[in-house]
Design a protein around this motif. Structure first.
Motif, PDB file in Angstrom:
ATOM      1  N   GLY A   1       0.793  -1.218   0.000  1.00 21.11           N
ATOM      2  CA  GLY A   1       0.000   0.000   0.000  1.00 21.11           C
ATOM      3  C   GLY A   1       0.830   1.276   0.000  1.00 21.11           C
ATOM      4  N   GLY A   2       2.063   1.188  -0.510  1.00 21.83           N
ATOM      5  CA  GLY A   2       2.929   2.362  -0.520  1.00 21.83           C
ATOM      6  C   GLY A   2       3.650   2.581   0.794  1.00 21.83           C
ATOM      7  N   ASN A   3       3.463   1.682   1.782  1.00 21.85           N
ATOM      8  CA  ASN A   3       4.130   1.834   3.073  1.00 21.85           C
ATOM      9  C   ASN A   3       5.608   1.491   3.010  1.00 21.85           C
ATOM     10  N   VAL A   4       6.004   0.709   2.017  1.00 23.25           N
ATOM     11  CA  VAL A   4       7.406   0.315   1.839  1.00 23.25           C
ATOM     12  C   VAL A   4       7.839   0.679   0.429  1.00 23.25           C
ATOM     13  N   LEU A   5       9.005   1.304   0.305  1.00 21.70           N
ATOM     14  CA  LEU A   5       9.511   1.672  -1.010  1.00 21.70           C
ATOM     15  C   LEU A   5      11.029   1.732  -0.978  1.00 21.70           C
ATOM     16  N   GLY A   6      11.636   1.719  -2.147  1.00 19.56           N
ATOM     17  CA  GLY A   6      13.094   1.782  -2.207  1.00 19.56           C
ATOM     18  C   GLY A   6      13.631   1.493  -3.583  1.00 19.56           C
TER      19      GLY A   6
END
Length: 341
Positions: A257-262
C-alpha cells in the motif's frame, strides 16, 4: 555535439563543473510531498457550487496524509503519489441557514484512475436535513474530481520542469516558485571538487540508527527464492496487493500500500540483493540498507537478512515487519516452509 533545441537532448553538451549525470540520464528522484500539499490545498479551498436552493464551499482541508515523488530514469519520468484527504464544506441556504459537512477522499493514487476515485460527502451529525447535500454529492463531487485531476496535471507539468535539463553547476534547478517548496531535490551531483565521480546525496538527516540480522531457511532453491523478491507478480502474491517492482540494478519497488519503497542498488543473480529500503513515514530521504544473501544448503536455501541504518526507535517494528510481511508471508504463500532463528 548539438546545440540547444537541436538533436537528441541526451547529447546536449554544456559548459559545467563536471560531466556527471548529464540531462539526469541516470536515476534521479525529486520529493514532491510538500509542493503537493500546498497545491492540493490551493485547489480545494474555496471550491464553490450553487443552485437555486443555496451554495456550498470547501472551507477547510483538515487531513492530508500521504506523499508524492517524481523519478527520472533514462529520460522517462515516473510519478508516485498517494493521498488520504479530508475536508470540510459549508453550505448556506437561500434563507441564510448554514450547514456543515465533510468530504473524504481515501484513495488519490497513481494506481487509481480519476474515474475510480472515491469521494464521500456527508452532512455532519446533528445537522438538520438539507437538499444542499445533494448539491455537494453531484456538482460538488464533480468539481472536486476536476480539482484533483488538475493537481495530477500540474504535478506532471509544472513540478517536473528542469528534471531533464543539464545546468552549468551540476544541479538541476527548480524552474518555478512553487517548486521551491519541495522538501528535497535529489538530483544534486558532486561539483565542488570538479571531478566526474558522483557523490551520495546529503539529505541532512541526522538520526540514531541501529542494525539487525535475521536468518531463515526455505525449502526451495536459491533461484526460486531470489525470483520472489525481484519479480513483480510474485511480490504481489505474497504481499496480497498491488506492487511495483523493477527487478534490476537501479530499479525501484513500492509495495504494501505504498508503506514500503526503495531501490535495488546491487544484484548478484540467485546469490545477493542489496537495496535502499524505507517505510514511507521515516524522515524524508532516509533509507536503510538491506542485504539479502542466498546460501544453497542442499535441500533448502538459507536466507540472511542484514538491515543497517534503521532508526533506533523503529527497530522492533522494522524487524517484526520483515518477519511477518516478507519471510512468513513468502513461506505461507509459496509453501516453502521455514523456521526463524
Amino acid at each position: 555535439m548539438a546545440k540547444w533545441g537541436e538533436g537528441d537532448p541526451r547529447w546536449i553538451v554544456e559548459e559545467r563543473a563536471d560531466a556527471t549525470n548529464v540531462n539526469n540520464w541516470h536515476w534521479t528522484e525529486r520529493d514532491a510531498t510538500s509542493w503537493s500539499s500546498d497545491k492540493l490545498k490551493s485547489l480545494l479551498l474555496g471550491l464553490r457550487v450553487e443552485n437555486n436552493e443555496g451554495s456550498c464551499e470547501v472551507t477547510e482541508v483538515s487531513k492530508m496524509e500521504g506523499e508524492a515523488s517524481i523519478n527520472n530514469r533514462k529520460g522517462k519520468l515516473i510519478f508516485f503519489y498517494e493521498w488520504n484527504l479530508k475536508a470540510t464544506w459549508t453550505g448556506v441556504s437561500k434563507s441564510g441557514i448554514k450547514y456543515q459537512g465533510s468530504v473524504e477522499i481515501p484513495n488519490l493514487s497513481d494506481e487509481n484512475d480519476m474515474e475510480d476515485l472515491d469521494i464521500s460527502i456527508a452532512l455532519n451529525k446533528d445537522e438538520p436535513e438539507t437538499s444542499l447535500v445533494h448539491l455537494m454529492k453531484s456538482k460538488g463531487a464533480e468539481k472536486i474530481r476536476e480539482a484533483l485531476g488538475s493537481y495530477v496535471g500540474f504535478l506532471k507539468s509544472e513540478f517536473t520542469q528542469g528534471m531533464i535539463l543539464p545546468t552549468a553547476n551540476g544541479v538541476v534547478a527548480l524552474q518555478s516558485s512553487s517548486q521551491s517548496k519541495a522538501k528535497t531535490d535529489t538530483t544534486r551531483v558532486s561539483s565542488s571538487s570538479g571531478t566526474a565521480a558522483p557523490a551520495p546525496v546529503n539529505t541532512g538527516v541526522k538520526i540514531p540508527t541501529c542494525k539487525f540480522s535475521l536468518t531463515e531457511n526455505f525449502h526451495t532453491s536459491p533461484e526460486d527464492l531470489y525470483r520472489v523478491f525481484v519479480n513483480q507478480e510474485m511480490t504481489q502474491a505474497f504481499t496480497h496487493g498491488p506492487a511495483t517492482v523493477e527487478g534490476e540494478k537501479g530499479g525501484r519497488f513500492r509495495l504494501l500500500g505504498g508503506n514500503v519503497l526503495g531501490e535495488f542498488t546491487h544484484l548478484v543473480q540467485n546469490q545477493k540483493i542489496v537495496m535502499k529500503w524505507r517505510y514511507n513515514n521515516w524522515p524524508c530521504e532516509h533509507y536503510a540498507t538491506v542485504t539479502l544473501t542466498f546460501a544453497d544448503r542442499s535441500s533448502e536455501t538459507e536466507l540472511r537478512v542484514d538491515c543497517r541504518g534503521v532508526p533506533d526507535d523503529d527497530e522492533d517494528r522494522t524487524k517484526d515487519g520483515w518477519r511477518r510481511f516478507y519471510l512468513e508471508a513468502i513461506k505461507q504463500t509459496f509453501g516453502y516452509g521455514a523456521r526463524l532463528f
